[in-house]
Design a protein around this motif. Structure first.
Motif, PDB file in Angstrom:
ATOM      1  N   ARG A 106       0.844  -1.189   0.000  1.00 24.38           N
ATOM      2  CA  ARG A 106       0.000   0.000   0.000  1.00 24.38           C
ATOM      3  C   ARG A 106       0.880   1.239   0.000  1.00 24.38           C
ATOM      4  O   ARG A 106       1.731   1.407   0.873  1.00 24.38           O
ATOM      5  CB  ARG A 106      -0.914  -0.004   1.229  1.00 24.38           C
ATOM      6  CG  ARG A 106      -2.002   1.030   1.202  1.00 24.38           C
ATOM      7  CD  ARG A 106      -3.064   0.788   2.282  1.00 24.38           C
ATOM      8  NE  ARG A 106      -2.525   0.654   3.610  1.00 24.38           N
ATOM      9  CZ  ARG A 106      -2.387   1.659   4.478  1.00 24.38           C
ATOM     10  NH1 ARG A 106      -2.760   2.870   4.139  1.00 24.38           N
ATOM     11  NH2 ARG A 106      -1.872   1.457   5.675  1.00 24.38           N
ATOM     12  N   SER A 108       1.059   5.636  -1.674  1.00 29.63           N
ATOM     13  CA  SER A 108       0.339   6.716  -2.340  1.00 29.63           C
ATOM     14  C   SER A 108       1.299   7.834  -2.714  1.00 29.63           C
ATOM     15  O   SER A 108       2.346   7.996  -2.108  1.00 29.63           O
ATOM     16  CB  SER A 108      -0.768   7.271  -1.436  1.00 29.63           C
ATOM     17  OG  SER A 108      -0.204   7.938  -0.333  1.00 29.63           O
ATOM     18  N   THR A 109       0.893   8.594  -3.703  1.00 34.83           N
ATOM     19  CA  THR A 109       1.583   9.828  -4.084  1.00 34.83           C
ATOM     20  C   THR A 109       0.526  10.857  -4.427  1.00 34.83           C
ATOM     21  O   THR A 109      -0.575  10.510  -4.871  1.00 34.83           O
ATOM     22  CB  THR A 109       2.508   9.647  -5.304  1.00 34.83           C
ATOM     23  OG1 THR A 109       1.714   9.206  -6.416  1.00 34.83           O
ATOM     24  CG2 THR A 109       3.612   8.647  -5.037  1.00 34.83           C
ATOM     25  N   LYS A 110       0.854  12.106  -4.218  1.00 35.80           N
ATOM     26  CA  LYS A 110      -0.073  13.172  -4.579  1.00 35.80           C
ATOM     27  C   LYS A 110       0.064  13.521  -6.057  1.00 35.80           C
ATOM     28  O   LYS A 110      -0.895  13.849  -6.714  1.00 35.80           O
ATOM     29  CB  LYS A 110       0.167  14.397  -3.707  1.00 35.80           C
ATOM     30  CG  LYS A 110      -0.185  14.149  -2.260  1.00 35.80           C
ATOM     31  CD  LYS A 110       0.073  15.373  -1.425  1.00 35.80           C
ATOM     32  CE  LYS A 110      -0.256  15.058   0.024  1.00 35.80           C
ATOM     33  NZ  LYS A 110       0.144  16.101   0.926  1.00 35.80           N
ATOM     34  N   ARG A 116       6.767   9.000  -3.251  1.00 37.48           N
ATOM     35  CA  ARG A 116       5.799   7.942  -2.965  1.00 37.48           C
ATOM     36  C   ARG A 116       5.942   7.565  -1.500  1.00 37.48           C
ATOM     37  O   ARG A 116       7.037   7.290  -1.025  1.00 37.48           O
ATOM     38  CB  ARG A 116       6.080   6.733  -3.868  1.00 37.48           C
ATOM     39  CG  ARG A 116       5.146   5.575  -3.637  1.00 37.48           C
ATOM     40  CD  ARG A 116       5.351   4.483  -4.649  1.00 37.48           C
ATOM     41  NE  ARG A 116       6.587   3.762  -4.406  1.00 37.48           N
ATOM     42  CZ  ARG A 116       6.763   2.468  -4.688  1.00 37.48           C
ATOM     43  NH1 ARG A 116       5.793   1.770  -5.248  1.00 37.48           N
ATOM     44  NH2 ARG A 116       7.922   1.893  -4.443  1.00 37.48           N
ATOM     45  N   ARG A 117       4.843   7.574  -0.800  1.00 35.54           N
ATOM     46  CA  ARG A 117       4.832   7.170   0.610  1.00 35.54           C
ATOM     47  C   ARG A 117       4.434   5.705   0.699  1.00 35.54           C
ATOM     48  O   ARG A 117       3.406   5.309   0.180  1.00 35.54           O
ATOM     49  CB  ARG A 117       3.869   8.025   1.417  1.00 35.54           C
ATOM     50  CG  ARG A 117       4.296   9.466   1.450  1.00 35.54           C
ATOM     51  CD  ARG A 117       3.523  10.261   2.481  1.00 35.54           C
ATOM     52  NE  ARG A 117       3.931  11.650   2.457  1.00 35.54           N
ATOM     53  CZ  ARG A 117       5.025  12.134   3.002  1.00 35.54           C
ATOM     54  NH1 ARG A 117       5.849  11.329   3.624  1.00 35.54           N
ATOM     55  NH2 ARG A 117       5.318  13.412   2.935  1.00 35.54           N
ATOM     56  N   TYR A 119       3.118   2.884   2.870  1.00 33.54           N
ATOM     57  CA  TYR A 119       2.370   2.666   4.104  1.00 33.54           C
ATOM     58  C   TYR A 119       2.405   1.212   4.564  1.00 33.54           C
ATOM     59  O   TYR A 119       2.299   0.936   5.744  1.00 33.54           O
ATOM     60  CB  TYR A 119       0.915   3.111   3.922  1.00 33.54           C
ATOM     61  CG  TYR A 119       0.788   4.596   3.725  1.00 33.54           C
ATOM     62  CD1 TYR A 119       0.910   5.465   4.796  1.00 33.54           C
ATOM     63  CD2 TYR A 119       0.569   5.125   2.463  1.00 33.54           C
ATOM     64  CE1 TYR A 119       0.812   6.838   4.617  1.00 33.54           C
ATOM     65  CE2 TYR A 119       0.465   6.499   2.274  1.00 33.54           C
ATOM     66  CZ  TYR A 119       0.586   7.336   3.351  1.00 33.54           C
ATOM     67  OH  TYR A 119       0.502   8.689   3.169  1.00 33.54           O
TER      68      TYR A 119
END
Length: 159
Positions: A106, A108-110, A116-117, A119
């Motif tokens: 899992r 996400s990126t804005k 990219r984070r 999680y």
């Protein structure tokens, strides 16, 4: 220079530091390893040289998340040719990088412009490497964690 490995090939360090961007544009978030560590356990996470599955070099005794990152304690097998070489190189300061091998579960990126984070990741190996993707992921003398915490406090207080 502080000794980073003992006579039996035992060493410690941080394979990942939370909240720091690596050269691939990833930031590991605190808690990203927790599910994988519970699922796999230490015995099922391999210690490799340069991420090469043909080069197992030892065993991990402890892998755990701290407030700073993924702290590891491992032992290089000195009955393996590469193991003897690595123990010598670590003692002499010739190699000290750590790097994680994983599958992203899992993230996400804005936007493409931001990091990219990560999680949740499925951790399958941690390697001793020449050039880690996260420059501060290192085999280190015990005070590394304290030095990183102090540096992080200084950086955040001046911003």
């Amino acid at each position: 220079m502080a000794i980073k490995i003992n006579e039996d090939g035992v060493f410690s360090g941080y394979a990942s530091i939370f909240g720091k961007i690596d050269q691939g544009g990833d930031i590991v978030v605190r808690g990203a390893f927790s599910h994988s560590l519970k699922k796999r356990g230490v015995a099922n996470i391999r210690m490799l040289f340069q991420h090469d599955p043909k080069e197992p070099i030892g065993l991990w005794h402890s892998i755990r998340e701290t407030d700073l990152g993924l702290k590891v304690i491992g032992q290089i097998n000195d009955n393996v040719g590469r193991g003897r070489e690595l123990i010598s190189l670590i003692r002499d300061g010739g190699i000290d990088g750590l790097s994680i091998g994983f599958r992203t579960v899992r993230a996400s990126t804005k936007s493409r412009a931001t990091a990219r984070r990560l999680y949740e990741i499925d951790l399958w190996e941690i390697s001793i490497v020449t050039f880690p993707m996260l420059d501060i992921a290192r085999i280190a003398a015990p005070q590394l964690a304290q030095n990183i915490k102090q540096a992080t406090k200084l950086l955040t207080s001046t911003q």
